[in-house]
Design a protein around this motif. Structure first.
Motif, mmCIF file in Angstrom:
data_model
loop_
_atom_site.group_PDB
_atom_site.id
_atom_site.type_symbol
_atom_site.label_atom_id
_atom_site.label_comp_id
_atom_site.label_asym_id
_atom_site.label_seq_id
_atom_site.Cartn_x
_atom_site.Cartn_y
_atom_site.Cartn_z
ATOM 1 N N GLY A 1 -18.193 82.318 -79.461
ATOM 2 C CA GLY A 1 -16.781 82.218 -79.104
ATOM 3 C C GLY A 1 -15.899 83.068 -79.984
ATOM 4 N N PRO A 2 -14.690 83.364 -79.513
ATOM 5 C CA PRO A 2 -13.760 84.164 -80.321
ATOM 6 C C PRO A 2 -13.249 83.386 -81.521
ATOM 7 C CG PRO A 2 -12.665 83.353 -78.341
ATOM 8 C CD PRO A 2 -14.112 82.989 -78.199
ATOM 9 N N ASN A 3 -12.921 84.125 -82.575
ATOM 10 C CA ASN A 3 -12.372 83.520 -83.774
ATOM 11 C C ASN A 3 -10.848 83.609 -83.727
ATOM 12 O OD1 ASN A 3 -11.853 82.537 -86.345
ATOM 13 N ND2 ASN A 3 -12.346 84.477 -87.353
ATOM 14 N N PHE A 4 -10.197 82.488 -83.407
ATOM 15 C CA PHE A 4 -8.740 82.455 -83.332
ATOM 16 C C PHE A 4 -8.104 81.995 -84.647
ATOM 17 C CE2 PHE A 4 -9.773 81.992 -78.730
ATOM 18 C CZ PHE A 4 -9.108 83.119 -78.284
ATOM 19 N N GLY A 5 -8.901 81.907 -85.697
ATOM 20 C CA GLY A 5 -8.359 81.516 -86.992
ATOM 21 C C GLY A 5 -8.604 80.052 -87.305
ATOM 22 N N SER A 6 -8.271 79.675 -88.540
ATOM 23 C CA SER A 6 -8.596 78.332 -89.012
ATOM 24 C C SER A 6 -7.816 77.243 -88.281
ATOM 25 C CB SER A 6 -8.333 78.229 -90.515
ATOM 26 O OG SER A 6 -6.984 78.535 -90.815
ATOM 27 N N ASP A 7 -6.576 77.501 -87.869
ATOM 28 C CA ASP A 7 -5.806 76.469 -87.181
ATOM 29 C C ASP A 7 -6.472 76.085 -85.855
ATOM 30 O OD1 ASP A 7 -3.942 76.398 -89.193
ATOM 31 O OD2 ASP A 7 -2.560 77.779 -88.209
ATOM 32 N N ALA A 8 -6.910 77.108 -85.096
ATOM 33 C CA ALA A 8 -7.599 76.836 -83.830
ATOM 34 C C ALA A 8 -8.937 76.140 -84.072
ATOM 35 C CB ALA A 8 -7.804 78.137 -83.058
ATOM 36 N N LEU A 9 -9.625 76.517 -85.153
ATOM 37 C CA LEU A 9 -10.888 75.866 -85.494
ATOM 38 C C LEU A 9 -10.667 74.378 -85.775
ATOM 39 C CD1 LEU A 9 -13.918 75.984 -86.326
ATOM 40 C CD2 LEU A 9 -13.143 76.605 -88.611
ATOM 41 N N LEU A 10 -9.627 74.053 -86.519
ATOM 42 C CA LEU A 10 -9.339 72.658 -86.832
ATOM 43 C C LEU A 10 -8.985 71.877 -85.575
ATOM 44 C CD1 LEU A 10 -7.212 73.032 -90.095
ATOM 45 C CD2 LEU A 10 -9.667 72.674 -89.872
ATOM 46 N N ASP A 11 -8.220 72.481 -84.686
ATOM 47 C CA ASP A 11 -7.878 71.809 -83.427
ATOM 48 C C ASP A 11 -9.127 71.442 -82.644
ATOM 49 O OD1 ASP A 11 -5.211 72.126 -84.035
ATOM 50 O OD2 ASP A 11 -4.916 73.863 -82.721
ATOM 51 N N THR A 12 -10.065 72.385 -82.560
ATOM 52 C CA THR A 12 -11.283 72.161 -81.777
ATOM 53 C C THR A 12 -12.161 71.101 -82.402
ATOM 54 O OG1 THR A 12 -11.228 74.453 -81.006
ATOM 55 C CG2 THR A 12 -13.317 73.280 -80.792
ATOM 56 N N VAL A 13 -12.357 71.185 -83.717
ATOM 57 C CA VAL A 13 -13.205 70.200 -84.403
ATOM 58 C C VAL A 13 -12.599 68.806 -84.293
ATOM 59 C CG1 VAL A 13 -14.058 69.485 -86.678
ATOM 60 C CG2 VAL A 13 -14.250 71.865 -85.971
ATOM 61 N N ALA A 14 -11.279 68.707 -84.376
ATOM 62 C CA ALA A 14 -10.626 67.402 -84.272
ATOM 63 C C ALA A 14 -10.819 66.771 -82.899
ATOM 64 C CB ALA A 14 -9.136 67.551 -84.573
ATOM 65 N N ASP A 15 -10.872 67.598 -81.844
ATOM 66 C CA ASP A 15 -10.932 67.085 -80.474
ATOM 67 C C ASP A 15 -12.344 66.995 -79.913
ATOM 68 O OD1 ASP A 15 -8.207 66.888 -80.441
ATOM 69 O OD2 ASP A 15 -7.877 68.828 -79.472
ATOM 70 N N THR A 16 -13.342 67.516 -80.639
ATOM 71 C CA THR A 16 -14.697 67.609 -80.074
ATOM 72 C C THR A 16 -15.677 66.854 -80.964
ATOM 73 O OG1 THR A 16 -14.104 69.813 -79.294
ATOM 74 C CG2 THR A 16 -16.424 69.209 -79.184
ATOM 75 N N PRO A 17 -16.112 65.679 -80.590
ATOM 76 C CA PRO A 17 -17.020 64.887 -81.432
ATOM 77 C C PRO A 17 -18.362 65.567 -81.687
ATOM 78 C CG PRO A 17 -16.051 63.547 -79.697
ATOM 79 C CD PRO A 17 -15.708 64.959 -79.370
ATOM 80 N N ALA A 18 -18.745 66.524 -80.842
ATOM 81 C CA ALA A 18 -20.066 67.139 -80.985
ATOM 82 C C ALA A 18 -20.095 68.250 -82.017
ATOM 83 C CB ALA A 18 -20.528 67.686 -79.631
ATOM 84 N N LEU A 19 -18.945 68.689 -82.514
ATOM 85 C CA LEU A 19 -18.906 69.845 -83.405
ATOM 86 C C LEU A 19 -18.383 69.468 -84.790
ATOM 87 C CD1 LEU A 19 -17.410 72.636 -81.087
ATOM 88 C CD2 LEU A 19 -19.822 72.252 -81.676
ATOM 89 N N ALA A 20 -18.964 70.103 -85.791
ATOM 90 C CA ALA A 20 -18.458 70.045 -87.160
ATOM 91 C C ALA A 20 -18.454 71.473 -87.682
ATOM 92 C CB ALA A 20 -19.329 69.147 -88.017
#
Length: 314
Positions: free
Chosen positions: A220-239
């Motif tokens: 996936g594209p790297n949209f920066g740390s803010d987008a990474l935190l959003d995704t990890v917060a909303d997705t139980p399968a990812l850390a």
């Protein structure tokens, strides 16, 4: 244009005599005459006329004098701009939120009198080229990945081992843990879209995966740390992995967890790199500051790739 000749011209114009100009410049009168003659040949004009008392500026000499003074002022400014200690210390920190940024902030607090110019370069090859060309004075990197030895004129010293932490959202299966062993992470998806193929941090995580059987995805594209935190917060399968000294701020509703990793504790090895012939006095101050603030490396219970453990060279 010969700046010694221009300086001699100005001295002679001010003194009105070649002999006094020679004394001021600590050269012979013959040297003054030769410099003025060479300058006149280059300009194709006569700058002085002889008088019983010495010399006077010709019309062309009068026209040239203010420009000659400005040439000398510009030359002096140019020399001062690169004279040791006169320009800012230019340091590459990779990113504004990482551990290197924190190290440089600490240095700035300890030495506010030193001017700093902070830049952020991507790959280690770019940073090394910038060090060798004089574009920057130092860079923080992990060195030296297999097949990527540093050039002989670039020095490095390991300055910080930064522990990795697991960052999860509140619904992740490991979110309630106070600490986690590396073995417990096997089988869990660790998402790190910021890994750049061929980078020093890619080499680090390749070795971590190979040794402990982890699953790290860089898709996936790297949209920066803010987008990474959003995704990890909303997705139980990812850390994701995050350096313990990485500065992050996220909305309270995210409920993110930063969990220490142990047994062994993976640490990321930060080294400072510089050119062996760099004489900027602030660079020596920075190196001394980092050495005083540093702690032991390869401590018991920690893990780094073997190439990092052998990386320091002075």
């Amino acid at each position: 244009m010969d700046f010694d000749a221009v300086r001699t011209f100005v001295a002679a114009a001010d003194a009105g005599q070649f002999q006094e100009a020679a004394a001021e410049l600590a050269v012979t009168q013959q040297a003054v005459s030769k410099r003025i003659a060479a300058l006149e040949r280059a300009l194709e004009v006569r700058l002085f006329t002889r008088t019983p008392r010495g010399v006077e500026l010709s019309i062309d000499g009068q026209a040239f004098l203010p420009h000659a003074r400005e040439l000398l002022r510009a030359a002096d400014r140019a020399v001062a701009s690169v004279r040791a200690g006169r320009r800012p210390l230019r340091v590459d920190i990779i990113s504004s939120r990482g551990a290197a940024s924190g190290l440089m902030r600490g240095f700035h607090r300890a030495h506010p009198e030193i001017d700093l110019d902070v830049v952020m370069l991507l790959g280690i090859e770019t940073a090394v080229d910038a060090i060798r060309s004089g574009e920057i004075d130092a860079s923080f990197r992990a060195v030296a990945a297999p097949g990527r030895p540093l050039p002989q004129d670039v020095e490095s010293v390991r300055v910080l081992d930064e522990p990795l932490e697991l960052l999860t959202g509140p619904a992740h299966a490991l979110a309630s843990a106070r600490s986690l062993t590396l073995a417990r992470l096997a089988g869990h998806r660790i998402w790190m879209p910021g890994i750049v193929p061929g980078s020093e941090w890619a080499a680090y995580y390749d070795d971590l995966v190979a040794e402990f059987g982890l699953t790290i995805e860089a898709t996936g594209p790297n949209f920066g740390s803010d987008a990474l935190l959003d995704t990890v917060a909303d997705t139980p399968a990812l850390a994701t992995f995050m350096g313990a000294r990485t500065r992050l701020v996220w909305p309270a509703g995210h409920g993110l967890r930063r969990i220490p990793v142990t047994d062994p504790m993976p640490v990321y090895p930060h080294s400072i790199l510089w050119h062996r012939d760099n004489g900027h006095p602030a660079l020596a101050v920075l190196r001394a500051h980092l050495a005083a603030a540093g702690r032991g490396h390869d401590a018991a219970g920690t893990w780094t790739p073997g190439w990092a453990s052998r990386s320091s060279r002075r």
